[in-house]
Design an enzyme around this catalytic site. Structure first.
Site, PDB file in Angstrom:
ATOM      1  N   LYS A  59      46.959  20.505  -8.742  1.00 36.74           N
ATOM      2  CA  LYS A  59      46.298  19.767  -7.661  1.00 36.74           C
ATOM      3  C   LYS A  59      45.355  20.679  -6.858  1.00 36.74           C
ATOM      4  O   LYS A  59      44.308  20.250  -6.375  1.00 36.74           O
ATOM      5  CB  LYS A  59      47.315  19.112  -6.721  1.00 36.74           C
ATOM      6  CG  LYS A  59      47.653  17.692  -7.102  1.00 36.74           C
ATOM      7  CD  LYS A  59      48.635  17.557  -8.221  1.00 36.74           C
ATOM      8  CE  LYS A  59      48.124  17.165  -9.535  1.00 36.74           C
ATOM      9  NZ  LYS A  59      49.164  17.112 -10.579  1.00 36.74           N
ATOM     10  N   GLY A 123      70.934  31.935 -15.855  1.00 42.47           N
ATOM     11  CA  GLY A 123      72.303  31.444 -15.738  1.00 42.47           C
ATOM     12  C   GLY A 123      72.770  30.886 -17.072  1.00 42.47           C
ATOM     13  O   GLY A 123      72.032  30.134 -17.713  1.00 42.47           O
ATOM     14  N   GLY A 191      45.712  16.012 -26.891  1.00 39.30           N
ATOM     15  CA  GLY A 191      46.627  15.218 -26.067  1.00 39.30           C
ATOM     16  C   GLY A 191      45.926  14.707 -24.824  1.00 39.30           C
ATOM     17  O   GLY A 191      45.432  15.498 -24.024  1.00 39.30           O
ATOM     18  N   GLY A 193      47.284  12.880 -22.384  1.00 34.82           N
ATOM     19  CA  GLY A 193      48.246  12.422 -21.386  1.00 34.82           C
ATOM     20  C   GLY A 193      47.822  12.901 -20.006  1.00 34.82           C
ATOM     21  O   GLY A 193      46.698  13.363 -19.798  1.00 34.82           O
ATOM     22  N   ILE A 195      48.673  15.514 -18.178  1.00 28.46           N
ATOM     23  CA  ILE A 195      48.317  16.929 -18.014  1.00 28.46           C
ATOM     24  C   ILE A 195      46.966  17.208 -18.664  1.00 28.46           C
ATOM     25  O   ILE A 195      46.101  17.878 -18.086  1.00 28.46           O
ATOM     26  CB  ILE A 195      49.433  17.830 -18.600  1.00 28.46           C
ATOM     27  CG1 ILE A 195      50.721  17.633 -17.798  1.00 28.46           C
ATOM     28  CG2 ILE A 195      49.015  19.299 -18.597  1.00 28.46           C
ATOM     29  CD1 ILE A 195      51.961  18.278 -18.411  1.00 28.46           C
ATOM     30  N   VAL A 248      44.880  15.669 -36.309  1.00 25.14           N
ATOM     31  CA  VAL A 248      44.529  17.085 -36.226  1.00 25.14           C
ATOM     32  C   VAL A 248      45.004  17.806 -37.486  1.00 25.14           C
ATOM     33  O   VAL A 248      46.130  17.613 -37.935  1.00 25.14           O
ATOM     34  CB  VAL A 248      45.135  17.727 -34.954  1.00 25.14           C
ATOM     35  CG1 VAL A 248      44.931  19.237 -34.955  1.00 25.14           C
ATOM     36  CG2 VAL A 248      44.521  17.112 -33.712  1.00 25.14           C
ATOM     37  N   ASP A 323      63.841  17.221 -15.789  1.00 28.10           N
ATOM     38  CA  ASP A 323      63.189  17.198 -17.109  1.00 28.10           C
ATOM     39  C   ASP A 323      64.150  17.473 -18.254  1.00 28.10           C
ATOM     40  O   ASP A 323      63.838  17.166 -19.400  1.00 28.10           O
ATOM     41  CB  ASP A 323      62.086  18.265 -17.161  1.00 28.10           C
ATOM     42  CG  ASP A 323      60.793  17.819 -16.501  1.00 28.10           C
ATOM     43  OD1 ASP A 323      60.819  16.795 -15.788  1.00 28.10           O
ATOM     44  OD2 ASP A 323      59.763  18.495 -16.684  1.00 28.10           O
ATOM     45  N   ALA A 331      58.334  15.304 -11.116  1.00 27.81           N
ATOM     46  CA  ALA A 331      59.015  16.102 -10.104  1.00 27.81           C
ATOM     47  C   ALA A 331      59.821  15.233  -9.147  1.00 27.81           C
ATOM     48  O   ALA A 331      60.962  15.567  -8.799  1.00 27.81           O
ATOM     49  CB  ALA A 331      57.985  16.923  -9.329  1.00 27.81           C
ATOM     50  N   HIS A 455      41.700  -1.789   9.393  1.00 35.09           N
ATOM     51  CA  HIS A 455      40.330  -1.940   8.910  1.00 35.09           C
ATOM     52  C   HIS A 455      39.437  -0.864   9.502  1.00 35.09           C
ATOM     53  O   HIS A 455      39.537  -0.605  10.688  1.00 35.09           O
ATOM     54  CB  HIS A 455      39.780  -3.313   9.299  1.00 35.09           C
ATOM     55  CG  HIS A 455      38.348  -3.476   8.903  1.00 35.09           C
ATOM     56  ND1 HIS A 455      37.979  -3.722   7.594  1.00 35.09           N
ATOM     57  CD2 HIS A 455      37.197  -3.378   9.627  1.00 35.09           C
ATOM     58  CE1 HIS A 455      36.654  -3.783   7.531  1.00 35.09           C
ATOM     59  NE2 HIS A 455      36.159  -3.578   8.755  1.00 35.09           N
TER      60      HIS A 455
HETATM   61  C1  LIG Z   1      50.340  20.906 -15.525  1.00 33.37           C
HETATM   62  C2  LIG Z   1      51.432  20.025 -15.027  1.00 33.37           C
HETATM   63  C3  LIG Z   1      51.178  19.171 -13.980  1.00 33.37           C
HETATM   64  C4  LIG Z   1      52.190  18.355 -13.493  1.00 33.37           C
HETATM   65  N1  LIG Z   1      51.894  17.526 -12.470  1.00 33.37           N
HETATM   66  C5  LIG Z   1      52.862  16.728 -11.976  1.00 33.37           C
HETATM   67  C6  LIG Z   1      52.584  15.876 -10.864  1.00 33.37           C
HETATM   68  O1  LIG Z   1      51.473  15.834 -10.339  1.00 33.37           O
HETATM   69  N2  LIG Z   1      53.599  15.106 -10.391  1.00 33.37           N
HETATM   70  C7  LIG Z   1      54.844  15.120 -10.969  1.00 33.37           C
HETATM   71  O2  LIG Z   1      55.716  14.393 -10.509  1.00 33.37           O
HETATM   72  N3  LIG Z   1      55.124  15.908 -12.009  1.00 33.37           N
HETATM   73  C8  LIG Z   1      54.173  16.720 -12.522  1.00 33.37           C
HETATM   74  N4  LIG Z   1      54.481  17.552 -13.555  1.00 33.37           N
HETATM   75  C9  LIG Z   1      55.862  17.537 -14.102  1.00 33.37           C
HETATM   76  C10 LIG Z   1      56.806  18.341 -13.211  1.00 33.37           C
HETATM   77  O3  LIG Z   1      56.319  19.656 -13.100  1.00 33.37           O
HETATM   78  C11 LIG Z   1      58.209  18.323 -13.787  1.00 33.37           C
HETATM   79  O4  LIG Z   1      58.634  17.002 -13.994  1.00 33.37           O
HETATM   80  C12 LIG Z   1      59.189  19.011 -12.827  1.00 33.37           C
HETATM   81  O5  LIG Z   1      58.821  20.337 -12.596  1.00 33.37           O
HETATM   82  C13 LIG Z   1      60.617  18.958 -13.384  1.00 33.37           C
HETATM   83  O6  LIG Z   1      61.472  19.572 -12.466  1.00 33.37           O
HETATM   84  P1  LIG Z   1      62.839  20.259 -12.920  1.00 33.37           P
HETATM   85  O7  LIG Z   1      63.474  20.736 -11.666  1.00 33.37           O
HETATM   86  O8  LIG Z   1      63.590  19.345 -13.796  1.00 33.37           O
HETATM   87  O9  LIG Z   1      62.411  21.504 -13.845  1.00 33.37           O
HETATM   88  P2  LIG Z   1      61.401  22.713 -13.672  1.00 33.37           P
HETATM   89  O10 LIG Z   1      60.414  22.465 -12.612  1.00 33.37           O
HETATM   90  O11 LIG Z   1      60.899  22.989 -15.044  1.00 33.37           O
HETATM   91  O12 LIG Z   1      62.301  23.908 -13.178  1.00 33.37           O
HETATM   92  C14 LIG Z   1      63.284  24.485 -13.979  1.00 33.37           C
HETATM   93  C15 LIG Z   1      63.563  25.880 -13.470  1.00 33.37           C
HETATM   94  O13 LIG Z   1      64.742  26.359 -14.103  1.00 33.37           O
HETATM   95  C16 LIG Z   1      64.544  27.694 -14.527  1.00 33.37           C
HETATM   96  N5  LIG Z   1      65.480  27.934 -15.625  1.00 33.37           N
HETATM   97  C17 LIG Z   1      65.489  27.399 -16.855  1.00 33.37           C
HETATM   98  N6  LIG Z   1      66.569  27.828 -17.552  1.00 33.37           N
HETATM   99  C18 LIG Z   1      67.241  28.652 -16.720  1.00 33.37           C
HETATM  100  C19 LIG Z   1      68.440  29.375 -16.842  1.00 33.37           C
HETATM  101  N7  LIG Z   1      69.183  29.318 -17.943  1.00 33.37           N
HETATM  102  N8  LIG Z   1      68.829  30.137 -15.794  1.00 33.37           N
HETATM  103  C20 LIG Z   1      68.101  30.202 -14.649  1.00 33.37           C
HETATM  104  N9  LIG Z   1      66.970  29.502 -14.492  1.00 33.37           N
HETATM  105  C21 LIG Z   1      66.551  28.740 -15.503  1.00 33.37           C
HETATM  106  C22 LIG Z   1      63.083  27.719 -14.932  1.00 33.37           C
HETATM  107  O14 LIG Z   1      62.612  29.050 -14.960  1.00 33.37           O
HETATM  108  C23 LIG Z   1      62.479  26.892 -13.813  1.00 33.37           C
HETATM  109  O15 LIG Z   1      62.216  27.693 -12.692  1.00 33.37           O
HETATM  110  C24 LIG Z   1      53.494  18.402 -14.052  1.00 33.37           C
HETATM  111  C25 LIG Z   1      53.767  19.276 -15.093  1.00 33.37           C
HETATM  112  C26 LIG Z   1      52.763  20.091 -15.565  1.00 33.37           C
HETATM  113  C27 LIG Z   1      53.090  21.038 -16.668  1.00 33.37           C
END
Ligand SMILES: Cc1cc2nc3c(=O)[nH]c(=O)nc-3n(C[C@H](O)[C@H](O)[C@H](O)COP(=O)(O)OP(=O)(O)OC[C@H]3O[C@@H](n4cnc5c(N)ncnc54)[C@H](O)[C@@H]3O)c2cc1C
Length: 476
Positions: A59, A123, A191, A193, A195, A248, A323, A331, A455
């Site tokens: 963003k 972890g 892609g 989508g 992103i 592709v 995710d 997010a 308005h």
């Molecule tokens: C370019 C891009 C743009 C995006 N834009 C949007 C948007 O505008 N709006 C939106 O809603 N979503 C957006 N998303 C999607 C969004 O980023 C994800 O849905 C969101 O980050 C998922 O959150 P999460 O907490 O599940 O995982 P993540 O944000 O992936 O966080 C997981 C964390 O866990 C850590 N981790 C993993 N395994 C371990 C382990 N074993 N031990 C310790 N730490 C670990 C990782 O290092 C990471 O820090 C975007 C994604 C991308 C790639």
């Protein structure tokens, strides 16, 4: 065996994990959050994909590149002369990094404020013990902590094309795409989508010749067809080349860039030589290093942790969110699940309504929606009424000089309950919230039509689209 015991241990400090940790701490639990993310400077950086290489940095770049496009193409309409407008990419990327850092620091502050103990490192499950679980933290040092409840929030990683690994120089994931050092003359994206379109927009606006190759025959298949068509028209006009239905083939990456062989929708062999290629073909749930087998944590064949509707895994007191589980990779979905799980651990009734999760694509025009699309309602055989209102007929949009797009309402034919709202146009990301609230409260289209909207505001287009369901728009 460690002497550090917690009520709740969260693995992953992205939007799912850090929000779950804060909510659990608010509810009176002792909470640890383990996160392994390190930024390029080698320092721990809380916030996961979203903060470091996702929502926030994309963003920031979208904003900078949009300013540049406005200065070049739209200032003149306002009587403003801005000649010889230049963009300093290093500064643009540096600003993005600073915005990311503010967010990293903000989460660290919130952990302190809420007394969440933060561990930096990976972890992984060791074993079930004493009614809880032992978790190894492998960081600068190695230690074992234990938690009565474990919340796994390890997120996702970009999916690579088979045989074409990301080198982040020529072949880029979202990570590399957010830190390109100079405008590539030619850029390809595989892609189309969310992103892909956002990244394509950033680099097109600052001068790259961008081609998007999409395997599917339809553009933005998950989006309401009428809205997707309108968006495609706008992207075509901007010069974003989108080729649908491509197959592709071989991809070669070398010193001079990337060459992509593909078949177009007519089955004709094509080749495209570009300076950089961004691959955005989806994301893979991440359980690398989590050692799920140590405790028998069940994954599905996509590698996602199997959970029920309440984010419970197959193991007692082990939860998974965001995710790394089923559902949209967004997010705010991860955050909602984080809050709900913390509340469930506290014996409360955490709740996530999957029907009212908003979706946003932050292109220009923005695309946002909540609920069902017209094609979904047709497939279900549900009787519905539709109402649309174009921004062209909205005074605020005219004043802004941004009249592309429309608001569209879909409501039940008999009860008038809102079933879906779809927006393509200015500030769709903000406008969609009204529709989300309305749907949460099971409002009818008439409810929105009868509410006073300021308005001139873009939100009047929402009211008018609601009026259009009953065929009584006032300004169109
Ligand atoms: C370019 C891009 C743009 C995006 N834009 C949007 C948007 O505008 N709006 C939106 O809603 N979503 C957006 N998303 C999607 C969004 O980023 C994800 O849905 C969101 O980050 C998922 O959150 P999460 O907490 O599940 O995982 P993540 O944000 O992936 O966080 C997981 C964390 O866990 C850590 N981790 C993993 N395994 C371990 C382990 N074993 N031990 C310790 N730490 C670990 C990782 O290092 C990471 O820090 C975007 C994604 C991308 C790639």
């Amino acid at each position: 065996m460690s002497n550090k015991q917690f009520d709740v241990v969260v693995i992953g400090g992205g939007p799912g994990g850090y929000i779950a940790a804060i909510r659990a701490a608010q509810l009176g639990f002792s909470v640890a959050c383990i996160d392994e993310w390190k930024n390029k400077d080698g320092k721990p950086a809380l916030g996961g994909t979203c903060t470091n290489v996702g929502c926030i940095p994309s963003k920031a770049l979208l904003q900078s590149s949009e300013h540049f496009e406005h200065a070049n193409k739209h200032f003149a309409e306002h009587g403003i002369t801005a000649s010889d407008v230049k963009i300093d990419i290093a500064k643009m990327v540096g600003r993005k990094d600073a915005v990311v850092k503010q967010n990293n620091d903000g989460i660290q502050f919130l952990f302190k404020k809420n007394k969440v103990t933060s561990f930096h490192g990976r972890g992984s499950f060791v074993k079930a013990a004493d009614g809880g679980y032992e978790i190894k933290v492998a960081g600068a040092a190695e230690e074992t902590i234990s938690g009565k409840h474990i919340i796994v929030a390890t997120g996702s990683n970009a999916r690579a094309l088979p045989g074409v690994p990301f080198d982040e120089e020529n072949v880029l994931s979202n990570d590399g795409a957010l830190r390109i050092g100079a405008v590539p003359k030619k850029l390809a994206l595989i892609g189309s989508g969310v992103i892909g379109l956002e990244m394509g927009s950033v680099w097109r606006r600052v001068g790259a010749d961008v081609t998007v190759l999409e395997a599917l025959p339809t553009f933005l298949g998950a989006v309401d067809e009428q809205i997707a068509k309108e968006a495609k028209k706008a992207f075509d006009k901007q010069g974003l080349k989108i080729e649908l239905g491509v197959k592709v083939g071989e991809i070669k990456s070398g010193k001079k860039g990337v060459s992509i062989a593909y078949e177009n929708a007519k089955g004709e062999a094509q080749s495209l030589d570009v300076d950089k290629l961004i691959v955005s073909i989806g994301r893979v749930p991440n359980t690398i290093g989590l050692n799920p087998d140590a405790v028998g944590l069940k994954l599905d064949d996509r590698g996602a942790i199997v959970v029920d509707g309440d984010c419970k895994t197959n193991l007692p007191n082990v939860w998974a969110i965001g995710d790394v589980v089923r559902g949209p990779m967004l997010a705010h979905k991860a955050e909602e699940e984080g809050v709900a799980v913390a509340e469930r651990i506290a014996g409360q009734h955490g709740h996530v309504n999957f029907n009212t999760i908003p979706w946003v694509i932050y292109t220009s025009p923005e695309i946002a929606w909540v609920g069902q699309t017209e094609q979904q309602l047709k497939a279900e055989g549900r009787a519905y009424k539709a109402g649309t209102f174009p921004f062209l007929a909205n005074g605020r949009a005219r004043a802004l000089g941004d009249t592309t797009g429309m608001v569209k309402f879909l409501a039940d034919a008999a009860t008038d309950e809102i079933l879906g709202v779809h927006i393509v146009g200015p500030m769709a990301s903000e406008l969609i919230s009204e529709a989300v609230v309305a749907m949460e409260f099971k409002a009818s289209a008439e409810d929105i039509a009868r509410i006073c909207h300021a308005h001139p505001s873009l939100s009047e287009a929402t009211k008018e689209a609601a009026l259009a369901v009953d065929k009584r728009t006032l300004n169109f």
